[in-house]
Design a protein around this motif. Structure first.
Motif, PDB file in Angstrom:
ATOM      1  N   GLY A 142       0.832  -1.192   0.000  1.00  0.00           N
ATOM      2  CA  GLY A 142       0.000   0.000   0.000  1.00  0.00           C
ATOM      3  C   GLY A 142       0.869   1.245   0.000  1.00  0.00           C
ATOM      4  N   ILE A 143       0.338   2.300  -0.594  1.00  0.00           N
ATOM      5  CA  ILE A 143       1.062   3.561  -0.664  1.00  0.00           C
ATOM      6  C   ILE A 143       0.099   4.689  -0.339  1.00  0.00           C
ATOM      7  CG2 ILE A 143       2.526   5.080  -2.035  1.00  0.00           C
ATOM      8  CD1 ILE A 143       1.687   1.727  -3.500  1.00  0.00           C
ATOM      9  N   VAL A 144       0.508   5.554   0.591  1.00  0.00           N
ATOM     10  CA  VAL A 144      -0.227   6.779   0.864  1.00  0.00           C
ATOM     11  C   VAL A 144       0.624   7.923   0.311  1.00  0.00           C
ATOM     12  CG1 VAL A 144      -1.264   8.291   2.584  1.00  0.00           C
ATOM     13  CG2 VAL A 144      -1.219   5.810   2.969  1.00  0.00           C
ATOM     14  N   PRO A 145       0.270   8.434  -0.868  1.00  0.00           N
ATOM     15  CA  PRO A 145       1.019   9.578  -1.388  1.00  0.00           C
ATOM     16  C   PRO A 145       0.561  10.843  -0.667  1.00  0.00           C
ATOM     17  CG  PRO A 145      -0.693   8.927  -2.938  1.00  0.00           C
ATOM     18  CD  PRO A 145      -0.753   7.968  -1.787  1.00  0.00           C
ATOM     19  N   LEU A 146       1.488  11.708  -0.347  1.00  0.00           N
ATOM     20  CA  LEU A 146       1.170  12.950   0.354  1.00  0.00           C
ATOM     21  C   LEU A 146       1.932  14.078  -0.308  1.00  0.00           C
ATOM     22  CD1 LEU A 146      -0.346  14.203   2.774  1.00  0.00           C
ATOM     23  CD2 LEU A 146       1.723  13.793   4.132  1.00  0.00           C
ATOM     24  N   ASP A 147       1.178  15.055  -0.879  1.00  0.00           N
ATOM     25  CA  ASP A 147       1.854  16.171  -1.545  1.00  0.00           C
ATOM     26  C   ASP A 147       2.161  17.288  -0.555  1.00  0.00           C
ATOM     27  OD1 ASP A 147      -0.496  17.739  -1.268  1.00  0.00           O
ATOM     28  OD2 ASP A 147      -1.073  17.509  -3.359  1.00  0.00           O
ATOM     29  N   SER A 148       2.841  18.302  -1.022  1.00  0.00           N
ATOM     30  CA  SER A 148       3.307  19.377  -0.141  1.00  0.00           C
ATOM     31  C   SER A 148       2.164  20.210   0.432  1.00  0.00           C
ATOM     32  CB  SER A 148       4.286  20.281  -0.889  1.00  0.00           C
ATOM     33  OG  SER A 148       3.653  20.839  -2.029  1.00  0.00           O
ATOM     34  N   ALA A 149       0.962  20.121  -0.165  1.00  0.00           N
ATOM     35  CA  ALA A 149      -0.201  20.853   0.343  1.00  0.00           C
ATOM     36  C   ALA A 149      -1.008  20.022   1.339  1.00  0.00           C
ATOM     37  CB  ALA A 149      -1.091  21.293  -0.826  1.00  0.00           C
ATOM     38  N   GLY A 150      -0.567  18.791   1.648  1.00  0.00           N
ATOM     39  CA  GLY A 150      -1.274  17.946   2.609  1.00  0.00           C
ATOM     40  C   GLY A 150      -2.390  17.121   1.990  1.00  0.00           C
ATOM     41  N   TYR A 202       3.725   2.179   2.599  1.00  0.00           N
ATOM     42  CA  TYR A 202       4.677   3.284   2.540  1.00  0.00           C
ATOM     43  C   TYR A 202       3.960   4.621   2.505  1.00  0.00           C
ATOM     44  CZ  TYR A 202       7.933  -0.357   1.146  1.00  0.00           C
ATOM     45  OH  TYR A 202       8.699  -1.492   1.113  1.00  0.00           O
ATOM     46  N   LEU A 203       4.583   5.618   3.101  1.00  0.00           N
ATOM     47  CA  LEU A 203       4.218   7.018   2.903  1.00  0.00           C
ATOM     48  C   LEU A 203       5.132   7.520   1.798  1.00  0.00           C
ATOM     49  CD1 LEU A 203       2.808   9.687   3.712  1.00  0.00           C
ATOM     50  CD2 LEU A 203       4.688  10.013   5.358  1.00  0.00           C
ATOM     51  N   ALA A 204       4.551   8.067   0.736  1.00  0.00           N
ATOM     52  CA  ALA A 204       5.315   8.582  -0.405  1.00  0.00           C
ATOM     53  C   ALA A 204       5.180  10.102  -0.443  1.00  0.00           C
ATOM     54  CB  ALA A 204       4.791   7.972  -1.703  1.00  0.00           C
ATOM     55  N   THR A 205       6.302  10.792  -0.498  1.00  0.00           N
ATOM     56  CA  THR A 205       6.296  12.261  -0.495  1.00  0.00           C
ATOM     57  C   THR A 205       7.147  12.804  -1.642  1.00  0.00           C
ATOM     58  OG1 THR A 205       8.114  12.267   1.102  1.00  0.00           O
ATOM     59  CG2 THR A 205       5.876  12.434   2.001  1.00  0.00           C
ATOM     60  N   PRO A 224       9.198  -5.124  -1.852  1.00  0.00           N
ATOM     61  CA  PRO A 224       7.965  -4.344  -1.705  1.00  0.00           C
ATOM     62  C   PRO A 224       8.115  -2.886  -2.151  1.00  0.00           C
ATOM     63  CG  PRO A 224       8.266  -5.737   0.199  1.00  0.00           C
ATOM     64  CD  PRO A 224       9.524  -5.860  -0.631  1.00  0.00           C
ATOM     65  N   LEU A 225       9.239  -2.257  -1.910  1.00  0.00           N
ATOM     66  CA  LEU A 225       9.425  -0.870  -2.338  1.00  0.00           C
ATOM     67  C   LEU A 225       9.380  -0.751  -3.851  1.00  0.00           C
ATOM     68  CD1 LEU A 225       9.865   2.094  -1.769  1.00  0.00           C
ATOM     69  CD2 LEU A 225      12.328   1.624  -1.576  1.00  0.00           C
ATOM     70  N   ASP A 226       9.995  -1.681  -4.568  1.00  0.00           N
ATOM     71  CA  ASP A 226       9.952  -1.651  -6.037  1.00  0.00           C
ATOM     72  C   ASP A 226       8.515  -1.776  -6.525  1.00  0.00           C
ATOM     73  OD1 ASP A 226      12.736  -1.429  -6.120  1.00  0.00           O
ATOM     74  OD2 ASP A 226      13.025  -3.598  -6.376  1.00  0.00           O
ATOM     75  N   CYS A 227       7.752  -2.649  -5.882  1.00  0.00           N
ATOM     76  CA  CYS A 227       6.336  -2.815  -6.232  1.00  0.00           C
ATOM     77  C   CYS A 227       5.556  -1.540  -5.926  1.00  0.00           C
ATOM     78  CB  CYS A 227       5.757  -4.000  -5.467  1.00  0.00           C
ATOM     79  SG  CYS A 227       4.025  -4.316  -5.841  1.00  0.00           S
ATOM     80  N   ALA A 228       5.838  -0.909  -4.789  1.00  0.00           N
ATOM     81  CA  ALA A 228       5.141   0.327  -4.411  1.00  0.00           C
ATOM     82  C   ALA A 228       5.387   1.427  -5.441  1.00  0.00           C
ATOM     83  CB  ALA A 228       5.606   0.787  -3.028  1.00  0.00           C
ATOM     84  N   ILE A 229       6.606   1.559  -5.894  1.00  0.00           N
ATOM     85  CA  ILE A 229       6.944   2.573  -6.904  1.00  0.00           C
ATOM     86  C   ILE A 229       6.144   2.320  -8.177  1.00  0.00           C
ATOM     87  CG2 ILE A 229       8.813   3.377  -8.407  1.00  0.00           C
ATOM     88  CD1 ILE A 229      10.706   2.838  -5.949  1.00  0.00           C
ATOM     89  N   ARG A 230       6.078   1.059  -8.603  1.00  0.00           N
ATOM     90  CA  ARG A 230       5.335   0.699  -9.816  1.00  0.00           C
ATOM     91  C   ARG A 230       3.831   0.941  -9.647  1.00  0.00           C
ATOM     92  NH1 ARG A 230       6.382  -4.242  -9.834  1.00  0.00           N
ATOM     93  NH2 ARG A 230       4.384  -5.034  -9.122  1.00  0.00           N
TER      94      ARG A 230
END
Length: 180
Positions: A49-57, A126-129, A87-93
């Motif tokens: 799982g990935i939670v993307p978080l941009d600079s605006a929250g 992962y938290l992705a920023t 798992p990180l490679d999978c998360a990126i994809r």
């Protein structure tokens, strides 16, 4: 504390197998020293799982019909990770495929068992920023809806049951506890 395995596996046989799962039946001696049977579902992939978080929250959620539940589900970005893949490679994809996003930074926030009574299903989240926005490239079997919303709103969805996917709920509540 004694953490030794009190179970004894006497024999094991595969009942069913496909590209996603295997089902096996073990004849066991239980911790009470009685004979028993234990059936286990072994997953051919782990969950990522990935939670993307941009600079605006803001974050992104994916909506899709979940066939086994026969209902629509809003979730963080998720995918199946082959056992031989990091798992990180999978998360990126998966982040690129499902949301068209590329992140510069990834932080593992969860590594969890999903149903430890009858399956070996595990998830890494992962938290992705430092997010860059591009075009999604979903698999042909996926009919995905994508929404961007404040992380606080996604957390509220988890708190009120609008999001009921276990990985998503755990990840969003973990981020709340961490102060995001």
């Amino acid at each position: 504390m004694d953490e030794a395995n009190p179970w004894k596996t006497n024999s094991s046989r595969e009942i069913y197998s496909n590209p996603w799962i295997k089902v096996r039946e073990d004849k066991v001696t239980t911790p009470a020293n009685t004979d028993g049977i234990y059936s286990v579902v072994e997953f051919q992939n782990s969950a990522v799982g990935i939670v993307p978080l941009d600079s605006a929250g803001y974050t992104w959620l994916v909506g899709q019909w979940r066939y086994p539940l026969q209902e629509y589900s809003w979730e963080i970005i998720e995918g199946g990770c082959p056992i031989n893949e990091e798992p990180l490679d999978c998360a990126i994809r998966e982040l690129k495929e499902e949301a068209g996003l590329v992140a510069q930074n990834y932080q593992e926030i969860l590594n969890m068992s999903l149903s430890n009574s009858s399956t070996d299903d595990r998830a890494t989240v992962y938290l992705a920023t430092d997010i860059e926005i591009g075009e999604a490239e979903p698999e042909e079997t996926e009919d995905l809806k994508l929404i961007r919303l404040p992380l606080s709103e996604a957390i509220e969805y988890a708190m009120t049951g609008k999001i009921h996917d276990a990985i998503s709920v755990a990840a969003l509540l973990k981020l709340k506890i961490l102060g995001y």
